[in-house]
Design a protein around this motif. Structure first.
Motif, short mmCIF file in Angstrom:
data_model
loop_
_atom_site.label_atom_id
_atom_site.label_comp_id
_atom_site.label_asym_id
_atom_site.label_seq_id
_atom_site.Cartn_x
_atom_site.Cartn_y
_atom_site.Cartn_z
N LEU A 1 45.75 19.79 -11.43
CA LEU A 1 45.63 18.75 -10.40
C LEU A 1 45.21 19.36 -9.07
O LEU A 1 44.50 18.75 -8.27
CB LEU A 1 46.95 18.00 -10.27
CG LEU A 1 47.26 17.17 -11.50
CD1 LEU A 1 48.71 16.78 -11.53
CD2 LEU A 1 46.37 15.93 -11.54
N GLU A 2 45.64 20.61 -8.86
CA GLU A 2 45.29 21.34 -7.65
C GLU A 2 43.77 21.54 -7.54
O GLU A 2 43.18 21.40 -6.48
CB GLU A 2 46.01 22.70 -7.76
CG GLU A 2 45.68 23.71 -6.76
CD GLU A 2 46.05 23.21 -5.43
OE1 GLU A 2 46.92 22.35 -5.36
OE2 GLU A 2 45.43 23.66 -4.46
N THR A 3 43.14 21.85 -8.69
CA THR A 3 41.69 22.03 -8.64
C THR A 3 41.01 20.68 -8.39
O THR A 3 39.93 20.64 -7.79
CB THR A 3 41.15 22.63 -9.95
OG1 THR A 3 41.54 21.79 -11.04
CG2 THR A 3 41.68 24.01 -10.19
N VAL A 4 41.66 19.58 -8.81
CA VAL A 4 41.10 18.26 -8.51
C VAL A 4 41.21 17.97 -7.01
O VAL A 4 40.32 17.36 -6.41
CB VAL A 4 41.80 17.17 -9.34
CG1 VAL A 4 41.25 15.80 -9.01
CG2 VAL A 4 41.63 17.45 -10.82
N VAL A 5 42.32 18.41 -6.39
CA VAL A 5 42.49 18.21 -4.95
C VAL A 5 41.30 18.78 -4.19
O VAL A 5 40.77 18.16 -3.27
CB VAL A 5 43.80 18.87 -4.45
CG1 VAL A 5 43.83 18.95 -2.94
CG2 VAL A 5 45.02 18.12 -4.94
N LEU A 6 40.84 19.97 -4.60
CA LEU A 6 39.72 20.61 -3.90
C LEU A 6 38.46 19.75 -3.99
O LEU A 6 37.74 19.58 -3.00
CB LEU A 6 39.45 21.98 -4.49
CG LEU A 6 40.37 23.09 -4.02
CD1 LEU A 6 40.12 24.36 -4.79
CD2 LEU A 6 40.17 23.33 -2.54
N VAL A 7 38.20 19.20 -5.17
CA VAL A 7 37.01 18.35 -5.33
C VAL A 7 37.12 17.13 -4.42
O VAL A 7 36.17 16.77 -3.70
CB VAL A 7 36.86 17.91 -6.81
CG1 VAL A 7 35.73 16.92 -6.95
CG2 VAL A 7 36.63 19.11 -7.70
N LEU A 8 38.30 16.52 -4.42
CA LEU A 8 38.49 15.33 -3.58
C LEU A 8 38.30 15.66 -2.11
O LEU A 8 37.67 14.90 -1.36
CB LEU A 8 39.90 14.77 -3.77
CG LEU A 8 40.18 14.00 -5.04
CD1 LEU A 8 41.53 13.33 -4.94
CD2 LEU A 8 39.11 12.96 -5.28
N LEU B 1 36.56 10.46 -12.44
CA LEU B 1 36.12 10.89 -11.10
C LEU B 1 35.26 12.15 -11.18
O LEU B 1 34.28 12.29 -10.44
CB LEU B 1 37.30 11.02 -10.14
CG LEU B 1 38.14 12.29 -10.01
CD1 LEU B 1 37.50 13.28 -9.08
CD2 LEU B 1 39.51 11.91 -9.49
N LEU B 2 35.62 13.05 -12.11
CA LEU B 2 34.78 14.25 -12.26
C LEU B 2 33.39 13.85 -12.75
O LEU B 2 32.38 14.39 -12.30
CB LEU B 2 35.43 15.22 -13.25
CG LEU B 2 36.75 15.85 -12.79
CD1 LEU B 2 37.33 16.73 -13.88
CD2 LEU B 2 36.56 16.65 -11.52
#
Lengths: 314, 98, 506, 115
Positions: free
Chosen positions: A152-159, C31-32
């Motif tokens: 989820l942390e890597t998703v935070v960066l994308v967001l 979303l990805l």
């Protein structure tokens, strides 16, 4: 004894730099103090026995954050006076000071009252670590026991990056972020940007690779890659890519997507989602780390240089 | 043998500290950006070198000693480039608002 | 094989528990995919992700309903305290279902400006909107199913990063400032929350709520930790006096986004307060600390109501109404005392879901009205009922629910809250609830009375696609009515997976 | 009392200092910097908790270390977003601090802007 002198001195330095960071009127000076503060904090983490965190703090908490803040300070130069009229009055200062002092005192008392012996998951980690096939316990926690958090942390960066791009003026969407550098006399910078990146890229990859067994990992390695890319951008040797380039998007999502697919494949090859196939945990972890290192490097650099500010075709 | 190495370490580290001290005083007391840079880079690079050299014999393995040497080279290189950049920026600022 | 892993396998927690992971993974994958494929495919990817997402939520709901037990999943097979656990009880199911329905509604409501014509280039708004919509879905689901305090911290940050771009999405004047204020409150909130979680870890060596609920007594470290976490979450939920960021942020966003922010996003941090007070440390409800939180809630009800009456613009009125409704939610902490614990909790959950549907419907209706009239000044919105009868009806039903008129969901909620006040002999809180209802009646009457008057000039043509959306908002408003008409289903769900009085969680 | 506890007290002081900066510094950028000081204090608190839990041959409990690494990355992302917003605000309105009063923050009527 030597601990007392070294650690005591370090703490005093850290605290005085923090005071400078918070109260100095000159923004540029405050941010410079913050960068030094971050470096010393890295030493504090060494003193506390965590090289992994020390590397992250020095590279990300002090290094790239420092670059980000300095860029902002340059843009907001000479704005202190305008903001100064909004400074809360003396009474408000006193009240805030008292409240903050009370909170600090409460927390300090709290620290002294923490239970002894302290609860710890270290034995549990060491007991289960062999199943993950990695030898660095922090990597074991990040990529096996709490892989869900890290994913989820890597998703935070994308967001965060999409959020930063969300401030682009509509006309410039699809343009390139950052400023175009064209100072003719930045020779030393160009020289630096030619010589340092090969070393830095190697170091970044080394940190990711060694992270399975020794301190290091994707966040530390990716941060160094980001710094090297920023250096070449600053020197004007490369130009930032337009934000709608497909390869850029692919690099952004490579880490989380690989992580997601690896997590899903656990249903087929292992005991469930985000579980690793017995005997093949390390290759899977390394694969996830490799893809994440690329994503983290790209995303951190782009986060630091801000939204698109000029059209793609310049 | 080990006593000699220890003495070497102490001498080198003390020398390094002296240059650090001198460099810091220079940075605080010298009047212009350029002279401060001069004090900082010259004295500090020298002192880091002395300290690295002094600690090297204390390392358990040769590769660790080599890493110290590499770290020193990296510091030399980056501080040289950084001080150049600071000097250029200072000159540019002076031209803009003398 | 190591014991921790073995234990997790033998307890057989994999039957269906993976659904809890999937309910987060589906929107994350979407979303990805949008980031990769570009904003012009945002709507298509979202519409493709809706059926599996709704299916997962439905399956979780069915299983919890049928078995009458909470579902748990140990992610990766690692049991807490080392690994982290997801857990869905009846409360989670209610919120998961609410979220899925609202996200679907917003996806269909989303204006044409977020769509890209076939073959067109990606636009900024199209990328940001669809990515953040999916991100809000993923992060809200994570808050509802996670049982690990640090994992919940990551979820809170995900919510902040997803919600704030929604505020400045349209790039209108003032929204950036509103978004920045929101961001600073959110960051302060999460750092306080993290500090509190650190203290709990330092005291008990785990972040798992279920394990903590078994060990945590009311000692110094735990109380300070829970206090810090609550304070942080209050800032994120915009409880009075930390509410100043909410009205400009919610009123300034584009209507589809306002609906999500007001209906759902504030519920995420509230839900976490609920988890901490009712699950992690149940003896806390009914203490002086709870009375203080309740007092802030009461102040929010009154201040929010009065401020809403004073607004000239419809969206700001609705935003202040959210401030007031958040106040009610926090009244349940002092009310949950002695025999009234179950009633108060059920009242709070009823309010959370019926407010979610009513407020989403109302913000989207306001968007339709503003689209047709070209402004949202209340005084100028004459004749809405005649020119847009369906939307007007939706607004009316939603308003009834927010006021608490029977038989709406809002009434069912307030009835339970007042019963809890009676059961625990705390009459003062009942008075606050009644006063709040009167204030809500007053501000809603202000808007509705203008809608009912005849317009001097007929309204210009409504923008294309308005008719479909009018029925959509009416359907949402009817859900809040349905909750009041058939309260048995949510009421039974709320009790699933709750510990009996004084017991710790299974 | 050993040096680990000194670091704990330092962490408490850093938290207090960061909070003070956020409350009293008018400039947005300075609030963001202070937020970073506050955050690093919280992380240091985790470090102290980890160090106290040193066992099984490790110098500290690795679970809080993992929390801190995650936290540092989140804090950086948050700072990047906040700095970008502050810069954009300055570019659009010339403001480098929050304007006084609540009315100043109310967004303009969305639909009058379009007209």
């Amino acid at each position: 004894m030597s601990d007392v002198v070294l650690h005591g001195g370090l703490i005093l330095l850290i605290l005085s730099l923090a005071v400078m960071t918070v109260v100095t009127r000159d923004t540029f000076a405050a941010i410079t103090a913050f960068v030094v503060y971050g470096m010393l904090l890295g030493l504090a983490w060494v003193a506390l026995g965590s090289i992994d965190v020390a590397l992250t703090e020095a590279a990300l908490g002090s290094g790239i954050t420092g670059a980000l803040l300095l860029r902002a300070a340059v843009c907001l130069r000479d704005k202190e006076a305008a903001a100064e009229v909004r400074r809360p009055g003396r009474a408000a200062h006193r009240v805030s000071g008292l409240v903050c002092a009370a909170i600090a005192a409460g927390l300090a008392a709290m620290v002294l009252m923490l239970p002894d012996p302290a609860p710890s998951l270290a034995p549990a980690v060491m007991e289960s670590l062999p199943a993950t096939q990695v030898k660095n316990p922090v990597t074991g926690v990040l990529l096996a026991f709490r892989a869900w958090d890290t994913f989820l942390e890597t998703v935070v960066l994308v967001l965060a990056l999409v959020a930063v791009w969300g401030m682009t003026p509509d006309a410039l969407w699809g343009g390139r972020p950052g400023e175009l550098r064209q100072h003719a006399h930045d020779g030393p910078l160009v020289f630096l940007a030619r010589v340092l990146p090969p070393v830095g890229v190697m170091l970044g990859i080394y940190l990711f690779w060694i992270g399975a067994d020794e301190p290091g990992g994707k966040f530390q390695g990716g941060t160094i890659l980001a710094a090297m890319w920023m250096l070449t951008l600053l020197a004007g040797l490369t130009d930032a890519p337009p934000v709608s380039r497909r390869w850029l998007r692919a690099a952004m999502v490579a880490g989380p997507a690989t992580f997601l697919l690896a997590g899903l494949s656990g249903v087929v090859f292992a005991s469930g989602l985000f579980a690793y196939p017995p005997g093949f945990a390390k290759p899977v972890i390394l694969l996830i780390e490799a893809a994440s290192t690329v994503s983290i490097g790209v995303t951190l650099c782009l986060l630091a240089i801000g939204p698109p500010s000029r059209p793609a075709n310049r | 043998m080990s006593l000699a190495l220890d003495i070497f370490t102490v001498v080198m580290v003390v020398a390094g500290l002296f240059f650090f001290y001198a460099g810091s005083i220079g940075m605080l007391r010298f009047p212009t950006v350029e002279s401060r840079l001069h004090a900082l880079t010259k004295a500090d690079n020298l002192s880091v070198g002395f300290i690295a050299l002094g600690v090297m014999p204390q390392m358990a393995e040769a590769t660790d000693a080599l890493k110290l040497l590499l770290a020193w080279a990296l510091i030399l290189f980056s501080s040289a480039a950084a001080s150049q950049l600071i000097a250029i920026a200072a000159r540019r600022n002076r031209r803009r608002d003398p | 094989m190591n014991p921790v892993k073995l234990a997790s396998l033998t307890t057989g927690q994999h039957g269906g528990g993976g659904l809890l992971v999937l309910c987060v993974l589906v929107p994350v994958a979407a979303l990805l995919a949008i980031v990769l494929a570009g904003g012009r495919h945002g709507r298509a990817v979202t519409l493709a992700a809706l059926p599996p997402g709704l299916l997962v939520a439905g399956l979780i709901a069915t299983q919890v309903w049928k078995t009458g037990q909470a579902m748990v999943e140990r992610v990766g097979g690692w049991a807490p305290p080392l690994g982290l656990m997801l857990r869905a009880d009846g409360l989670s199911v209610l919120m998961l279902a609410t979220t899925a329905i609202l996200v679907a509604a917003v996806a269909f409501y989303a204006p044409r400006s977020f769509r890209v014509a076939a073959g067109g280039a990606e636009t900024r708004a199209s990328l940001v909107f669809w990515v953040m919509l999916m991100a809000i879905w993923a992060s809200m689901n994570l808050v509802f199913v996670s049982s690990d305090l640090f994992n919940l911290y990551v979820a809170l940050e995900l919510i902040a990063f997803a919600a704030i771009p929604m505020v400045y999405l349209e790039g209108k004047k003032g929204t950036l400032l509103a978004g920045l204020r929101y961001l600073l409150y959110a960051l302060m909130g999460s750092v306080l929350y993290l500090l509190g979680a650190a203290l709990l870890y330092g005291r008990h060596g785990t972040m798992d709520i279920t394990l903590l609920s078994g060990m945590a007594g009311m000692d110094w470290a735990v109380c300070l930790g829970v206090g810090l976490m609550t304070a942080g979450l209050m800032a994120k939920t915009a409880l009075f006096p930390l509410h100043l960021w909410l009205p400009p942020a919610h009123a300034g966003a584009t209507p589809a986004a306002s609906a999500l922010l007001s209906a759902l996003v504030v519920k995420g941090s509230f839900f976490l307060v609920l988890r901490i007070w009712f699950d992690l440390l149940p003896p806390l409800t009914g203490t002086p600390g709870a009375q203080l939180v309740g007092a802030l809630g009461a102040a929010a009800v009154l201040v929010g109501g009065v401020m809403a009456i004073r607004q000239d613009r419809l969206k700001l009125l609705i935003a202040y109404s959210t401030v007031a409704q958040i106040g009610y939610l926090f009244l349940i902490f002092p009310l949950a005392k002695g025999p009234a614990v179950a009633t108060a909790l059920s009242g709070g959950m009823f309010l959370a879901i019926s407010h979610a549907f009513a407020k989403a419907s109302m913000f989207m209706t306001a968007g339709l009205i503003a689209g047709a009239y070209g402004h949202d000044r209340i005084a100028g919105l004459r004749g809405v009922m005649r020119s847009m009868p369906v939307a007007g009806c939706a607004f009316l039903i939603a308003a009834f629910s927010l006021i608490g008129v029977p038989p709406t969901g809002g009434f069912a909620a307030k009835w339970r809250l007042i019963s809890a006040a009676v059961e625990s002999s705390q009459w003062g809180w009942a008075a606050v609830i009644l006063c709040g209802g009167l204030l809500a009646g007053a501000y809603m009457f202000r808007a509705v009375s203008v809608f009912l008057t005849e317009a001097e000039t007929p309204v210009a043509d409504k923008p294309a696609g308005t008719r479909f959306r009018e029925w959509l908002v009416l359907a949402l408003a009817c859900v809040s009515l349905w909750i009041g008409l058939f309260p048995e289903i949510p009421a039974r769900l709320i009790e699933i997976g709750r510990p009996a009085n004084g017991e710790v969680l299974p | 009392m050993n040096t680990t506890e000194w670091f704990g007290i330092a962490a408490a002081l850093l938290i207090g200092l960061g909070l003070y900066g956020i409350l009293t510094q008018p400039m947005l950028l300075r609030k963001i910097v202070s937020f970073n000081v506050l955050g690093s204090g919280v992380f240091l608190m985790f470090g102290v908790i980890a160090r106290r839990g040193a066992a099984a041959g490790l110098t500290g409990d690795p679970v809080p270390h993992a929390f801190v690494i995650t936290g540092i990355v989140v804090a950086f992302s948050a700072s990047a977003l906040a700095v970008t917003m502050a810069l954009k605000l300055h570019e659009d309105t010339g403001e480098s601090a929050f304007p006084e009063g609540e009315d100043a923050t109310a967004p303009d009527n969305p639909d009058e802007d379009k007209a």
